[in-house]
Design an enzyme around this catalytic site. Structure first.
Site, mmCIF file in Angstrom:
data_model
loop_
_atom_site.group_PDB
_atom_site.id
_atom_site.type_symbol
_atom_site.label_atom_id
_atom_site.label_comp_id
_atom_site.label_asym_id
_atom_site.label_seq_id
_atom_site.Cartn_x
_atom_site.Cartn_y
_atom_site.Cartn_z
ATOM 1 N N CYS A 227 0.315 5.503 -0.124
ATOM 2 C CA CYS A 227 -0.485 6.728 -0.195
ATOM 3 C C CYS A 227 -0.009 7.615 -1.325
ATOM 4 O O CYS A 227 1.197 7.787 -1.523
ATOM 5 C CB CYS A 227 -0.358 7.520 1.102
ATOM 6 S SG CYS A 227 -1.440 6.933 2.387
ATOM 7 N N PRO B 191 0.833 -1.212 0.000
ATOM 8 C CA PRO B 191 0.000 0.000 0.000
ATOM 9 C C PRO B 191 0.867 1.261 0.000
ATOM 10 O O PRO B 191 1.820 1.351 0.766
ATOM 11 C CB PRO B 191 -0.802 -0.122 1.298
ATOM 12 C CG PRO B 191 -0.037 -1.081 2.152
ATOM 13 C CD PRO B 191 0.673 -2.006 1.211
ATOM 14 N N ARG C 37 8.577 0.931 -3.088
ATOM 15 C CA ARG C 37 9.287 1.885 -3.940
ATOM 16 C C ARG C 37 9.806 1.287 -5.239
ATOM 17 O O ARG C 37 9.880 1.984 -6.257
ATOM 18 C CB ARG C 37 10.417 2.538 -3.137
ATOM 19 C CG ARG C 37 9.861 3.484 -2.082
ATOM 20 C CD ARG C 37 10.866 3.802 -1.011
ATOM 21 N NE ARG C 37 11.113 2.637 -0.160
ATOM 22 C CZ ARG C 37 11.937 2.653 0.884
ATOM 23 N NH1 ARG C 37 12.601 3.758 1.177
ATOM 24 N NH2 ARG C 37 12.100 1.571 1.635
ATOM 25 N N ALA D 262 -3.530 3.399 2.097
ATOM 26 C CA ALA D 262 -4.344 3.543 3.302
ATOM 27 C C ALA D 262 -5.588 4.357 2.957
ATOM 28 O O ALA D 262 -5.483 5.492 2.480
ATOM 29 C CB ALA D 262 -3.537 4.247 4.386
ATOM 30 N N GLN E 164 -6.515 -1.250 1.682
ATOM 31 C CA GLN E 164 -6.037 -1.121 3.054
ATOM 32 C C GLN E 164 -6.957 -0.138 3.789
ATOM 33 O O GLN E 164 -6.924 1.067 3.530
ATOM 34 C CB GLN E 164 -4.598 -0.607 3.088
ATOM 35 C CG GLN E 164 -4.029 -0.662 4.511
ATOM 36 C CD GLN E 164 -2.644 -0.064 4.631
ATOM 37 O OE1 GLN E 164 -2.406 1.055 4.190
ATOM 38 N NE2 GLN E 164 -1.731 -0.787 5.258
ATOM 39 N N TYR F 142 -0.455 4.365 13.318
ATOM 40 C CA TYR F 142 -1.837 4.825 13.141
ATOM 41 C C TYR F 142 -2.728 4.173 14.207
ATOM 42 O O TYR F 142 -2.235 3.458 15.078
ATOM 43 C CB TYR F 142 -2.286 4.578 11.693
ATOM 44 C CG TYR F 142 -1.417 5.368 10.728
ATOM 45 C CD1 TYR F 142 -1.425 6.769 10.759
ATOM 46 C CD2 TYR F 142 -0.550 4.743 9.841
ATOM 47 C CE1 TYR F 142 -0.605 7.516 9.924
ATOM 48 C CE2 TYR F 142 0.276 5.485 8.991
ATOM 49 C CZ TYR F 142 0.241 6.874 9.039
ATOM 50 O OH TYR F 142 1.061 7.603 8.218
ATOM 51 N N LEU G 292 12.621 -2.733 1.716
ATOM 52 C CA LEU G 292 13.922 -2.799 1.061
ATOM 53 C C LEU G 292 14.228 -4.160 0.441
ATOM 54 O O LEU G 292 15.340 -4.649 0.536
ATOM 55 C CB LEU G 292 15.023 -2.359 2.019
ATOM 56 C CG LEU G 292 15.243 -0.841 2.073
ATOM 57 C CD1 LEU G 292 16.346 -0.502 3.060
ATOM 58 C CD2 LEU G 292 15.576 -0.278 0.693
HETATM 59 C C1 FMN Z 1 4.972 6.796 -1.242
HETATM 60 C C2 FMN Z 1 4.724 5.792 -0.142
HETATM 61 C C3 FMN Z 1 3.492 5.722 0.479
HETATM 62 C C4 FMN Z 1 3.230 4.765 1.469
HETATM 63 N N1 FMN Z 1 1.965 4.650 1.997
HETATM 64 C C5 FMN Z 1 1.677 3.608 2.801
HETATM 65 C C6 FMN Z 1 0.330 3.338 3.162
HETATM 66 O O1 FMN Z 1 -0.609 3.971 2.713
HETATM 67 N N2 FMN Z 1 0.113 2.291 4.017
HETATM 68 C C7 FMN Z 1 1.136 1.524 4.486
HETATM 69 O O2 FMN Z 1 0.884 0.600 5.260
HETATM 70 N N3 FMN Z 1 2.413 1.743 4.127
HETATM 71 C C8 FMN Z 1 2.694 2.741 3.274
HETATM 72 N N4 FMN Z 1 3.979 2.902 2.824
HETATM 73 C C9 FMN Z 1 5.000 1.911 3.193
HETATM 74 C C10 FMN Z 1 5.099 0.819 2.112
HETATM 75 O O3 FMN Z 1 3.909 0.059 2.033
HETATM 76 C C11 FMN Z 1 6.281 -0.134 2.395
HETATM 77 O O4 FMN Z 1 6.002 -0.867 3.559
HETATM 78 C C12 FMN Z 1 7.598 0.594 2.540
HETATM 79 O O5 FMN Z 1 7.770 1.537 1.495
HETATM 80 C C13 FMN Z 1 8.789 -0.361 2.563
HETATM 81 O O6 FMN Z 1 8.838 -1.131 1.392
HETATM 82 P P1 FMN Z 1 9.826 -0.751 0.150
HETATM 83 O O7 FMN Z 1 11.214 -0.701 0.708
HETATM 84 O O8 FMN Z 1 9.630 -1.885 -0.834
HETATM 85 O O9 FMN Z 1 9.391 0.571 -0.396
HETATM 86 C C14 FMN Z 1 4.255 3.889 1.867
HETATM 87 C C15 FMN Z 1 5.516 3.985 1.264
HETATM 88 C C16 FMN Z 1 5.746 4.892 0.250
HETATM 89 C C17 FMN Z 1 7.103 4.909 -0.426
#
Ligand code: FMN
Length: 361
Positions: free
Chosen positions: A27, A25, A328, A61, A103, A185, A305
């Site tokens: 945002c 997820p 990401r 979210a 979510q 949250y 990551l």
């Molecule tokens: C732009 C952005 C928005 C995010 N929004 C949410 C969200 O709405 N809900 C959530 O649980 N995590 C959110 N996250 C966290 C991601 O779901 C994820 O857990 C986090 O980026 C780590 O994973 P990654 O290293 O693959 O990016 C967000 C991350 C990013 C980069």
């Protein structure tokens, strides 16, 4: 289990996921009229992941009430206009063969904040369209306004809001519901002793701190019936040495949540306190997911990551998680799943025919 297991199907209740590489997820803070309604941005953003071959997309979210939005530009699912916009998005995503999840969230004391790229930081004042935040206890998150502690009837109302939003989610076509119990949250605020100092049935013992989350799990399961996969995203630790929320408590509560009707656990970490040292490095949250899976005997996804095809494949092949979510990496490369399969030598029968010529020079 082999490298190719990442691209093998997984079935939870009545939903089959075509593979185990999923979009976390994320945002977008992009509701144009600050009305919680998804726009064409969301359609294009989520649509690109679907045509890129992922097995599941979890939307950002999405608040169950207006006061539960992280920012005024966050999405919500508490009225018909929002539901109609999500219905349109689901139609496109399903046409591309992916499963979809929403979510459902309430931001608690971290609601009503400026979106990340705004010049201002912290809580949006009421004069600029912000609102009074709520939480288990009147303890502010550093840099944010002080929330008002929820009364018991108000807590019960939010449980009801989750139930109603779950009904709307199913009616809008989502296959999966994920409850956001992570990142500081509202649900995480109840779970962690660092943000919950209540002395009633919702605070104190682990049973009491877990009550709100479990009430929501039961309410949502009761509403959506037996066929729908129900996920919970936990922060498995506050990353504090003592007195916070940790992986042992998460494992216990995940077991209770499973008994209450949840199916699958999306394991993240952090977000409820500042000033802690987080060992951020490739795959740094995978061991938390693996702990829930081995000690709690619950299915999990790992996130955080994980950025290469080889890493994602190894996490699943080693049995540390049942699926991998990426955030990401999908922003950098929305079609990453297709590329990952190609790199791993797995041929997919759902490469979009419009893109088939990309397979050959
Ligand atoms: C732009 C952005 C928005 C995010 N929004 C949410 C969200 O709405 N809900 C959530 O649980 N995590 C959110 N996250 C966290 C991601 O779901 C994820 O857990 C986090 O980026 C780590 O994973 P990654 O290293 O693959 O990016 C967000 C991350 C990013 C980069």
């Amino acid at each position: 289990m082999t490298t190719a297991t990442l691209f093998s199907p997984l079935t939870i209740r009545e939903t089959e996921f075509r593979n185990r590489l999923w979009v976390a997820p994320m945002c977008q803070y992009s509701a144009e009229k600050q009305d919680g309604v998804p726009t064409d941005w969301h359609l294009a953003h989520l649509g690109s992941f679907a045509s890129g071959g992922v097995g599941l997309i979890i939307t950002e979210a999405t608040a169950v009430t207006a006061a539960g939005r992280i920012s005024p530009q966050d999405l919500g699912l508490y009225n018909d206009e929002q539901q109609a916009a999500f219905t349109r998005i689901n139609a496109l995503l399903h046409e591309q063969g992916t499963a979809t999840g929403i979510q459902l969230a309430h931001a608690g004391r971290k609601a009503s904040t400026f979106r990340p790229w705004a010049d201002d930081k912290g809580t949006v004042p009421e004069s600029l369209g912000g609102w009074q935040t709520v939480a288990p206890s009147a303890i502010p998150f550093p840099g944010y306004a002080t929330p008002v502690a929820l009364t018991v009837p108000e807590i019960e109302q939010i449980v009801e809001d989750f139930r109603v939003a779950a009904r709307r989610s199913i009616d809008a076509g989502f296959d999966v519901i994920e409850l956001h119990a992570a990142h500081g949250y509202l649900m995480h605020e109840f779970l962690s002793p660092l943000s919950n100092e209540r002395t009633d049935a919702y605070g104190g013992s682990l049973e009491n701190r877990a009550r709100f989350v479990l009430d929501v799990v039961r309410a949502v399961r009761g509403e959506v019936g037996e066929g729908v996969p129900l996920f919970v995203r936990f922060s498995a630790t506050d990353w504090v040495e003592q007195g916070g929320w940790d992986v042992e408590q998460t494992t216990t509560v995940a077991g209770w949540a499973r008994d209450a009707g949840a199916d699958f656990f999306d394991v993240s970490s952090g977000g409820n306190v500042t000033g802690v040292k987080i060992p951020v490095a490739p795959l740094y949250q995978v061991e938390l997911a693996a702990h829930l899976r081995s000690e709690g005997n619950v299915p999990v996804s790992a996130v955080g990551l994980i950025t290469t095809a080889a890493e994602a494949a190894e996490v699943v092949a080693s049995g540390r998680a049942d699926a991998v979510m990426m955030g990401r990496q999908f922003l950098r490369d929305p079609h990453f799943a297709l590329r990952a399969a190609h790199e791993l030598g797995v041929s997919l029968d759902y490469w979009p025919p419009q893109y088939a010529r990309a397979l050959f020079r």
